[in-house]
Design a protein around this motif. Structure first.
Motif, PDB file in Angstrom:
ATOM      1  N   HIS A 108       6.728   0.574   0.982  1.00 22.28           N
ATOM      2  CA  HIS A 108       5.308   0.921   1.004  1.00 22.28           C
ATOM      3  C   HIS A 108       5.051   2.253   0.302  1.00 22.28           C
TER       4      HIS A 108
ATOM      5  N   ILE B 167      -5.810   2.308  -0.137  1.00 18.84           N
ATOM      6  CA  ILE B 167      -5.792   3.034  -1.405  1.00 18.84           C
ATOM      7  C   ILE B 167      -7.038   2.711  -2.219  1.00 18.84           C
TER       8      ILE B 167
ATOM      9  N   SER C 103       2.539   2.494  -2.878  1.00 18.92           N
ATOM     10  CA  SER C 103       1.365   3.354  -2.795  1.00 18.92           C
ATOM     11  C   SER C 103       1.424   4.483  -3.818  1.00 18.92           C
TER      12      SER C 103
ATOM     13  N   HIS D 194      -2.361  -5.537   1.300  1.00 20.59           N
ATOM     14  CA  HIS D 194      -1.374  -4.615   1.862  1.00 20.59           C
ATOM     15  C   HIS D 194      -1.718  -3.142   1.640  1.00 20.59           C
ATOM     16  N   TYR D 195      -2.425  -2.861   0.551  1.00 20.44           N
ATOM     17  CA  TYR D 195      -2.713  -1.464   0.201  1.00 20.44           C
ATOM     18  C   TYR D 195      -4.214  -1.203   0.148  1.00 20.44           C
TER      19      TYR D 195
END
Length: 119
Positions: free
Chosen positions: A54, A89, A58, A85-86
């Motif tokens: 991760h 961001i 990221s 998942h991100y």
């Protein structure tokens, strides 16, 4: 660890093949024999191996690497999966985009040796 120092194994080009060399890295072997040893030797505070994945994803996204490249490198089937998942961001991306443009339009932004003139 790098592939230059340790080589890659098999058609999958694994950096961490398992002890039986079958191509499958068993979690119990990796965790005890590789991960904990690496953390101890590097004097890094404990973290889960998946946390590094991760962190990698990221950091790439924060650095501006295109989503499709990051999704491909991380083995996601699409950028939609990557965004799931991100998602944190991508929140506020518009504000970051506006700030980036404002910075680029600042006098002297193209040349760090140039001084911005004060009006």
């Amino acid at each position: 660890m790098t592939s230059k120092n340790h080589g890659l194994w098999g058609p999958e080009r694994l950096l961490f093949p398992n002890v039986t060399r079958t191509g499958y890295l068993y979690a119990s072997y990796f965790y005890r024999q590789i991960w904990l040893v690496a953390l101890t030797k590097s004097e890094v505070a404990y973290c889960k191996p998946h946390s590094m994945r991760h962190y990698y994803g990221s950091r790439l996204l924060y650095a501006g690497v295109p989503e499709n490249d990051v999704a491909d490198w991380m083995g996601h089937s699409s950028t939609d999966v990557l965004r799931e998942h991100y998602h944190y961001i991508f929140e506020g991306a518009e504000q970051r985009g506006r700030a980036a443009i404002a910075t680029m339009l600042t006098p002297g932004a193209d040349d760090p040796t140039e001084r911005a003139e004060v009006a």
